[in-house]
Design a protein around this motif. Structure first.
Motif, short mmCIF file in Angstrom:
data_model
loop_
_atom_site.label_atom_id
_atom_site.label_comp_id
_atom_site.label_asym_id
_atom_site.label_seq_id
_atom_site.Cartn_x
_atom_site.Cartn_y
_atom_site.Cartn_z
N GLU A 174 0.83 -1.21 0.00
CA GLU A 174 0.00 0.00 0.00
C GLU A 174 0.86 1.26 0.00
N ARG A 175 0.27 2.32 -0.54
CA ARG A 175 0.89 3.64 -0.44
C ARG A 175 0.25 4.36 0.75
N ILE A 176 1.08 4.77 1.66
CA ILE A 176 0.56 5.39 2.89
C ILE A 176 1.04 6.82 2.99
N ARG A 177 0.11 7.71 3.25
CA ARG A 177 0.48 9.12 3.45
C ARG A 177 0.56 9.37 4.95
N LEU A 178 1.70 9.85 5.39
CA LEU A 178 1.88 10.21 6.80
C LEU A 178 1.99 11.73 6.87
N ARG A 179 1.10 12.31 7.63
CA ARG A 179 1.10 13.77 7.78
C ARG A 179 1.75 14.12 9.10
N PHE A 180 3.03 14.42 9.05
CA PHE A 180 3.76 14.75 10.28
C PHE A 180 3.52 16.22 10.66
N ILE A 181 3.17 16.42 11.90
CA ILE A 181 2.95 17.76 12.42
C ILE A 181 3.76 17.89 13.70
N ASN A 182 4.61 18.90 13.79
CA ASN A 182 5.31 19.13 15.05
C ASN A 182 4.54 20.17 15.86
N GLY A 183 3.73 19.69 16.77
CA GLY A 183 2.93 20.58 17.61
C GLY A 183 3.55 20.80 18.98
N SER A 184 4.87 20.66 19.07
CA SER A 184 5.56 20.81 20.35
C SER A 184 5.61 22.27 20.78
N ALA A 185 5.84 22.44 22.05
CA ALA A 185 6.08 23.78 22.54
C ALA A 185 7.52 24.21 22.25
N GLN A 186 8.46 23.28 22.42
CA GLN A 186 9.86 23.70 22.39
C GLN A 186 10.79 22.67 21.73
N THR A 187 10.23 21.60 21.16
CA THR A 187 11.11 20.52 20.72
C THR A 187 11.14 20.37 19.21
N ILE A 188 12.34 20.41 18.66
CA ILE A 188 12.56 20.12 17.25
C ILE A 188 12.86 18.62 17.16
N PHE A 189 12.24 17.94 16.19
CA PHE A 189 12.43 16.49 16.07
C PHE A 189 13.14 16.13 14.77
N ASP A 190 13.89 15.02 14.82
CA ASP A 190 14.47 14.41 13.62
C ASP A 190 13.77 13.07 13.42
N VAL A 191 13.13 12.94 12.26
CA VAL A 191 12.22 11.82 12.03
C VAL A 191 12.78 10.86 11.00
N ARG A 192 12.70 9.58 11.30
CA ARG A 192 13.02 8.58 10.29
C ARG A 192 12.24 7.29 10.56
N ILE A 193 12.17 6.46 9.55
CA ILE A 193 11.52 5.15 9.67
C ILE A 193 12.53 4.14 9.15
N PRO A 194 13.34 3.57 10.05
CA PRO A 194 14.38 2.66 9.59
C PRO A 194 13.79 1.57 8.68
N GLY A 195 14.39 1.40 7.51
CA GLY A 195 13.92 0.39 6.56
C GLY A 195 13.00 0.94 5.50
N LEU A 196 12.56 2.19 5.63
CA LEU A 196 11.67 2.76 4.62
C LEU A 196 12.21 4.10 4.12
N LYS A 197 12.15 4.28 2.82
CA LYS A 197 12.37 5.60 2.23
C LYS A 197 11.09 6.39 2.39
N MET A 198 11.23 7.66 2.63
CA MET A 198 10.05 8.52 2.73
C MET A 198 10.10 9.50 1.55
N THR A 199 9.00 9.61 0.85
CA THR A 199 8.95 10.58 -0.23
C THR A 199 8.17 11.80 0.25
N VAL A 200 8.89 12.90 0.40
CA VAL A 200 8.25 14.12 0.89
C VAL A 200 7.45 14.73 -0.25
N ILE A 201 6.15 14.93 -0.02
CA ILE A 201 5.29 15.47 -1.08
C ILE A 201 4.71 16.83 -0.71
N SER A 202 4.86 17.20 0.54
CA SER A 202 4.24 18.46 0.94
C SER A 202 4.97 19.02 2.15
N ALA A 203 5.12 20.33 2.18
CA ALA A 203 5.75 21.00 3.32
C ALA A 203 4.83 22.13 3.76
#
Lengths: 388, 575
Positions: free
Chosen positions: B276-305
């Motif tokens: 399947e093709r899965i769209r993941l909509r990542f939102i950083n709703g933190s107060a103070q934290t910047i995150f580095d995101v990855r999914i070991p074993g999967l390439k992520m194709t960024v389609i929207s910023a």
């Protein structure tokens, strides 16, 4: 106990310390735009101290002092101090001192310096390695495209930060002004029991403040009791005013506590964070009958882990004239050096153990001998550091 | 991580703290406390989806328990995050927001949504806020599509749970159709009162930094690199009285990081079928934290910023600054679980979830990466590049280097601890902690918004603002002036202008302009990507074009909540 009284070796030290204080004095006064009243002491002491120059920053002298008593704390770069006081940077400070002299010297004459906050912020110049050339220029105005990374004057082509075109802000009532909330702190840096050769007792060193980023009410106290009596201590209160990135001036008074006459002093000084994370405090005092005094204090935090922290601390007290009633002689009266190893169970709560050396000097030491008190006292201390 | 826990005993409690309590979450989800309104019961970590054009949102306090301690959270409809709101482009939405808090006023800001100023939800600028017991009706036309979020703009409520995802379907077909669609919202939860956090930072700005250089570190470096090198690498930091590991001010010491409201041990799980093709909509709703995101074993194709479609780019990892959103497509082929791993920029913890064919599966959870000290380019910008750290002009390519205009107010100012005279302008730096890590990491240079800029006019003028601060005293500002002392920034209605931001600090600052798009330019001044929040790296200069086509009073600020609180905030007036 060995007296080890080599008064001569303290002469240059004393000059340097007094000079440092004298520099701090007009800075404090004019930065806080206080009438020239108390600055009258400056010219007087100034003449007493010719030939002082760069070695004038309090911290410059402090490590030397520590070395006089025991070995100076290992120079451990790469750590971070907490909010408090400490001696200034050994090597890197020559620029700062130079700059400070620039600003301060004219002020000595009449206590009205043109731009004192400027003079103090010059203290931060030398901070950028590889840019010392720029740093020296910065005293005037920075030419060319490179300025110092810290401190300095605005370059000639600096712009305005006002993009309002005269337009007013929102008519909706402000609910919240970001950046203006006052805050406060009470830090009991030392609350300890000491066990000395001669006496046992309890000691404290604490400070508290309340205010905004620019101005604070600042209260300090230190002292000790033994045999169930308050032996010695003082309480100070200041208007603390931020004048530079890492420095603030203090203007206020000191009330002595404990045995003997409880003298009251006008107090003025600077405190801040010197390069290499030394917390520094330099305060000058003027009392009745032409009495003068000074206190220099510095400390440093060495992190052995994120929670196990060794704090060397040094303090020097100086007096302008003998005060037999309080058993204090003129010149450097005493030097204290402490080493406290604390464990921060929480940042706000850290029990510690340590050693404290108190060395009375000169006439003060003579008084002590007359009273059969020790000239050098070594103490084992245990206590707790806490803040709220 | 090890540095936190000297003894096994604390290790255990520490782990529970970081990982959270598996069943932790908003109590309302478990039916313990339920305000009068009725909304669908969901399991923790699976927020309610509300769609349509009419919404009733209640701001309620509910007890939550993420760490073993019960705390009161401020929530939307009783869940953390709040319900996913699904709107459709072209419709007019009506949102009745009722403040059911006891004493506090509240507000909701629709982050990244272009709307009339009175609907923007910033108390003190666009409206008076929503007093306890009151209902405010937001109504506006939806003129965009993509992934956004909404949050309180009052007090510290962004920290205490008042946030939720916003998904807007395009009027036409999706550009990148997918089989499944999940929101992945990242948040930082603390049991502490955020006011106390702010007060602590004011008293001791490194309070939450448990990765500071130590004496043993020094000796380790001496033996590995020699005394000279060990001293040299510390010299500048010590002289400048700055900390090489100050990444985010507030760390995992107090934060428990959440993915869709679930603690790491709670393991939020998105179900998929292989292929399947899965769209993941990542939102950083933190107060103070910047995150580095990855999914070991999967390439992520960024389609929207930030809700705006971009030319697809395949990456292994991306940094998502506070308030940013990124949509990615993943196509897992195997019948196995994959870990969604979002480590905080300071490596003091992570949010974690799983993509799996069945519930209850999990994959290996990576350890946070080792901490890297901030590098020369984070301190000195371009001066450090292409040669020796302080070789002056000689070793540098001065060709296109822009001239920096510092504000006069940045000097003789106790609130400013450094100036960067030669900032770096390149966008292709993944940033501290991600450089040369062997993975393909997204940078702003990879992002190209499809369809070009909204407005092809060349900017008529430039407004340069510097991001300034005093890390030691925890003072933050633009141009050395805190919001409390600042005049507004004026845009002429209808003009196209360029904003130049120079980061005179050693921290990342996600800068968010309300009400109008920020069209980021490349170093040559050409359009790059359209965003609502632009992360400016330490010692970096970036520029973006803005069309001042939305009259009114707008907030403009660093989206690190404690920086905003300390004064890194401006009012923008378009008139």
């Amino acid at each position: 106990m060995k007296m080890n009284r080599r008064n001569t070796s303290f002469v240059p030290l004393r000059s340097a310390l007094l000079a440092a204080l004298l520099l701090a004095l007009p800075l404090a006064i004019s930065a806080q735009s206080v009438p020239a009243a108390s600055s009258s002491t400056a010219p007087m002491d100034m003449s007493a101290m010719p030939g002082m120059d760069h070695a004038s920053m309090p911290g410059m002298a402090m490590p030397t002092t520590a070395g006089g008593t025991t070995k100076p704390a290992a120079k451990t770069p790469g750590k971070k101090a907490k909010k408090k006081h400490a001696p200034a940077a050994p090597a890197s400070s020559s620029h700062e001192m130079t700059d400070m002299d620039h600003g301060a010297t004219p002020g000595m004459d009449h206590g009205t310096m043109p731009a004192t906050p400027a003079a103090i912020s010059d203290m931060d110049h030398g901070s950028m390695p590889g840019m010392k050339h720029a740093a020296t220029q910065a005293v005037g105005s920075t030419q060319g495209m490179m300025g110092p990374m810290q401190g300095g004057n605005a370059p000639a082509d600096a712009r305005s930060g006002d993009y309002s075109d005269g337009v007013a802000g929102s008519p909706v009532h402000m609910l919240h002004m970001h950046g203006s909330t006052p805050s406060g702190m009470l830090l009991v840096d030392q609350l300890e029991a000491f066990h000395g050769r001669d006496a046992n007792g309890q000691g404290w060193e604490a400070e508290g403040w309340y205010g905004n980023d620019e101005n604070k009410l600042w209260v300090r106290s230190e002292g000790e009791r033994s045999r169930g009596m308050l032996e010695d201590g003082d309480l100070e209160a200041f208007w603390n005013h931020n004048v530079a990135t890492f420095w603030s001036t203090q203007l206020g008074g000191r009330q002595e506590l404990g045995e003997g006459p409880k003298r009251t002093w006008a107090a003025f000084g600077v405190q801040g964070l010197a390069p290499y994370w030394f917390d520094v405090e330099a305060t000058g005092y003027v009392g009745a009958s032409g009495r003068t005094a000074a206190r220099l204090r510095a400390d440093y935090d060495m992190l052995f882990t994120q929670r196990l922290i060794l704090q060397p601390e040094a303090e020097i007290n100086l007096y302008g004239k003998n005060d037999p009633q309080r058993r204090i002689g003129s010149g450097v009266s005493d030097v204290r050096f402490g080493l406290r190893l604390r464990y921060e169970i929480r940042r706000q709560f850290a029990p510690y153990v340590g050693m404290n050396w108190v060395r009375r000097i000169g006439t003060t030491a003579d008084y002590a001998r007359q009273d059969h008190q020790p000239v050098l006292d070594r103490q084992i201390v245990a206590g707790v550091r806490l803040w709220f | 991580m090890k540095s936190f826990s000297p003894s096994p005993a604390t290790d255990l409690s520490r782990r529970r703290f970081v990982q959270g309590v598996a069943l932790g979450g908003a109590a309302a989800d478990l039916g313990l406390l339920r305000p009068s309104n009725v909304w669908a019961l969901t399991s923790p970590g699976h927020p309610t989806v509300l769609s349509g054009t009419d919404f009733a949102l209640d701001i309620v306090e509910v007890p939550v328990n993420y760490t073993g301690k019960t705390r009161l959270a401020t929530t939307i409809n009783g869940s953390i995050p709040g319900p996913i709101l699904r709107w459709k482009e072209g419709t007019t939405v009506t949102l009745r927001v009722t403040n059911r808090l006891q004493h506090m006023p509240t507000s909701i800001h629709w982050h990244g949504i272009i709307l009339p100023t009175g609907m923007d939800g910033v108390p003190g600028l666009s409206f008076d806020g929503i007093a306890p017991g009151e209902t405010f009706v937001y109504q506006f036309q939806v003129r965009q599509s993509g992934t956004y979020w909404y949050h309180s703009h009052s007090g510290y409520q962004e920290q205490t749970g008042l946030y939720g995802p916003l998904v807007i379907e395009p009027a036409g077909p999706e550009r990148y159709p997918t089989d499944r669609d999940y929101v992945v919202m990242l948040n930082d939860w603390t049991d502490e009162n955020p006011e106390r956090i702010y007060a602590k930072l004011k008293k001791q700005s490194d309070y939450y930094n448990f990765a500071q250089p130590t004496v043993p570190d020094f000796f380790r470096d001496v033996s590995a690199k020699g005394l000279r090198q060990a001293l040299a690498m510390r010299k500048m930091w010590n002289e400048m009285r700055m900390n090489p590991t100050d990444f985010g001010d507030v760390s995992g010491y107090t934060y428990t990081y959440l993915m869709n409201g679930a603690v790491p041990a709670g393991n939020w799980t998105g179900i998929f079928k292989p292929g399947e093709r899965i769209r993941l909509r990542f939102i950083n709703g933190s107060a103070q934290t910047i995150f580095d995101v990855r999914i070991p074993g999967l390439k992520m194709t960024v389609i929207s910023a930030d809700g705006q479609d971009v030319e697809p780019v395949a990456v292994d990892e991306f940094r998502i600054s506070v308030a940013e959103t990124y949509d990615v497509i993943v196509e897992p082929q195997d019948e196995r679980a994959y870990t969604l791993f979002a480590q905080s920029i300071d490596r003091s913890g992570y949010a974690r979830g799983t993509l799996a064919p069945r519930a209850g599966m999990e994959a290996e959870v990576p350890k946070p990466d080792p901490i890297q000290w901030l590098a020369m380019q984070d301190m000195m910008g371009a001066m450090s590049m292409g040669g020796s750290a302080h070789g002056g002009m000689a070793g540098m390519d001065m060709g296109g280097a822009p001239v920096v205009h510092h504000a006069r107010t940045e000097y003789r100012n106790p609130g400013v601890d450094m100036h960067v005279d030669m900032p770096r302008t390149n966008l292709d730096d993944p940033g501290i902690g991600l450089r040369d890590n062997g993975r393909r990491v997204l940078t702003y240079a990879d992002l190209h918004t499809l369809g070009g800029p909204i407005d092809v006019r060349e900017p008529g003028r430039e407004i340069e603002l510097h991001l300034t601060g005093n890390m030691e005293r925890f003072i933050w500002s633009f141009d050395g002036i805190k919001y409390a002392d600042a005049k507004p920034v004026h845009f002429n209605s209808g003009e196209r202008l360029r904003i130049v931001l120079v980061n005179d600090t050693m921290m990342n600052h996600p800068i968010h302009l309300h009400g109008m798009w920020s069209e980021l330019e490349n170093p040559a001044g050409q359009f790059q990507v359209r965003k609502h929040t632009i992360n400016v790296q330490p010692a970096q200069r970036i520029s973006y074009a803005v069309s001042a086509d939305n009259p009114g009073h707008w907030a403009y600020h660093c989206h690190l909540m404690y920086h905003m609180e300390a004064g890194m905030f401006r009012e923008v007036v378009v008139s």
